[in-house]
Design a protein around this motif. Structure first.
Motif, PDB file in Angstrom:
ATOM      1  N   LYS A  93       0.275  -6.046   3.390  1.00  0.00           N
ATOM      2  CA  LYS A  93       0.344  -5.593   1.995  1.00  0.00           C
ATOM      3  C   LYS A  93      -0.482  -4.324   1.802  1.00  0.00           C
ATOM      4  CE  LYS A  93       1.202  -9.959  -0.387  1.00  0.00           C
ATOM      5  NZ  LYS A  93       0.637 -10.958  -1.315  1.00  0.00           N
ATOM      6  N   LEU A  94      -1.671  -4.290   2.399  1.00  0.00           N
ATOM      7  CA  LEU A  94      -2.539  -3.122   2.246  1.00  0.00           C
ATOM      8  C   LEU A  94      -1.936  -1.891   2.903  1.00  0.00           C
ATOM      9  CD1 LEU A  94      -5.887  -4.984   2.774  1.00  0.00           C
ATOM     10  CD2 LEU A  94      -5.251  -3.703   0.728  1.00  0.00           C
ATOM     11  N   VAL A  95      -1.404  -2.049   4.110  1.00  0.00           N
ATOM     12  CA  VAL A  95      -0.779  -0.926   4.814  1.00  0.00           C
ATOM     13  C   VAL A  95       0.427  -0.425   4.011  1.00  0.00           C
ATOM     14  CG1 VAL A  95       0.493  -0.279   6.904  1.00  0.00           C
ATOM     15  CG2 VAL A  95      -1.660  -1.534   7.090  1.00  0.00           C
ATOM     16  N   ALA A  96       1.229  -1.337   3.473  1.00  0.00           N
ATOM     17  CA  ALA A  96       2.388  -0.944   2.656  1.00  0.00           C
ATOM     18  C   ALA A  96       1.955  -0.176   1.412  1.00  0.00           C
ATOM     19  CB  ALA A  96       3.199  -2.179   2.263  1.00  0.00           C
ATOM     20  N   ALA A  97       0.750  -0.458   0.915  1.00  0.00           N
ATOM     21  CA  ALA A  97       0.215   0.230  -0.255  1.00  0.00           C
ATOM     22  C   ALA A  97      -0.499   1.538   0.111  1.00  0.00           C
ATOM     23  CB  ALA A  97      -0.732  -0.692  -1.011  1.00  0.00           C
ATOM     24  N   GLY A  98      -0.555   1.844   1.416  1.00  0.00           N
ATOM     25  CA  GLY A  98      -1.158   3.106   1.843  1.00  0.00           C
ATOM     26  C   GLY A  98      -2.578   3.019   2.359  1.00  0.00           C
ATOM     27  N   ALA A  99      -3.136   1.830   2.442  1.00  0.00           N
ATOM     28  CA  ALA A  99      -4.499   1.676   2.956  1.00  0.00           C
ATOM     29  C   ALA A  99      -4.503   1.821   4.471  1.00  0.00           C
ATOM     30  CB  ALA A  99      -5.068   0.314   2.559  1.00  0.00           C
ATOM     31  N   ARG A 100      -5.616   2.305   4.998  1.00  0.00           N
ATOM     32  CA  ARG A 100      -5.769   2.477   6.442  1.00  0.00           C
ATOM     33  C   ARG A 100      -6.654   1.376   7.014  1.00  0.00           C
ATOM     34  NH1 ARG A 100      -7.752   8.532   5.954  1.00  0.00           N
ATOM     35  NH2 ARG A 100      -8.284   7.713   3.915  1.00  0.00           N
ATOM     36  N   VAL A 101      -6.137   0.726   8.046  1.00  0.00           N
ATOM     37  CA  VAL A 101      -6.899  -0.282   8.781  1.00  0.00           C
ATOM     38  C   VAL A 101      -7.532   0.420   9.969  1.00  0.00           C
ATOM     39  CG1 VAL A 101      -6.763  -2.446  10.069  1.00  0.00           C
ATOM     40  CG2 VAL A 101      -5.307  -2.100   8.063  1.00  0.00           C
ATOM     41  N   LEU A 102      -8.803   0.199  10.184  1.00  0.00           N
ATOM     42  CA  LEU A 102      -9.507   0.856  11.286  1.00  0.00           C
ATOM     43  C   LEU A 102      -9.201   0.185  12.618  1.00  0.00           C
ATOM     44  CD1 LEU A 102     -12.950   1.530   9.583  1.00  0.00           C
ATOM     45  CD2 LEU A 102     -11.000   3.076   9.817  1.00  0.00           C
ATOM     46  N   GLY A 103      -9.437   0.919  13.700  1.00  0.00           N
ATOM     47  CA  GLY A 103      -9.200   0.390  15.039  1.00  0.00           C
ATOM     48  C   GLY A 103      -7.714   0.316  15.322  1.00  0.00           C
ATOM     49  N   THR A 104      -7.318  -0.712  16.041  1.00  0.00           N
ATOM     50  CA  THR A 104      -5.916  -0.871  16.439  1.00  0.00           C
ATOM     51  C   THR A 104      -5.052  -1.426  15.315  1.00  0.00           C
ATOM     52  OG1 THR A 104      -6.217  -3.141  17.210  1.00  0.00           O
ATOM     53  CG2 THR A 104      -6.634  -1.357  18.821  1.00  0.00           C
TER      54      THR A 104
END
Length: 134
Positions: A93-104
């Motif tokens: 959900k966060l990635v779809a909203a444009g948030a960046r997850v750190l690492g892999t």
């Protein structure tokens, strides 16, 4: 999506000195130090009635905390950690909203033995944010 506040993490140059401040000055219950080699830190948890404080000390020269302490030699707040029910659903959900997850982008096992992810501080009001699967 967010559950309760799991902990606030504070980077410290000396975990024994910092533990003594919380234990001896503030009267808190302080855990024993626990090395977390996968994260490059040693952790201590201070138990509070409604959450925890996590003290982070660098474990090795490549520790991400070492860089933080180079900029903030006396230490300081490093991140906040929120609980989520399903970490993969939250990540997607966060990635779809444009948030960046750190690492892999894949969860690692955190200090509590549960899956965790870190989110880029620029996406969350300048605060490094950790999600921990409850």
């Amino acid at each position: 999506m967010l559950g309760r506040l799991n902990h606030v993490a504070i980077a410290v140059p000396d975990i024994e000195v910092a533990s003594a401040v919380y234990r001896d000055t503030l009267g808190a219950v302080v855990s024993d130090p626990l090395p977390q080699p996968d994260h490059g830190v040693t952790t201590v948890f201070i138990e509070l009635p409604n959450t925890k404080i996590e003290l982070l000390e660098p474990l090795g020269e490549d520790s991400p905390i070492a860089g933080f302490l180079a900029k903030n030699p006396t230490g300081g707040m490093h991140h906040v950690c929120y609980e989520v029910t399903d970490i993969m659903e939250a990540r997607d959900k966060l990635v779809a909203a444009g948030a960046r997850v750190l690492g892999t982008g894949e969860p690692k096992i955190g200090a509590h033995g549960k899956r965790v992810l870190f989110l880029h501080p620029k996406d969350f009001c300048g605060t490094l944010t950790e999600l921990e699967e409850a």
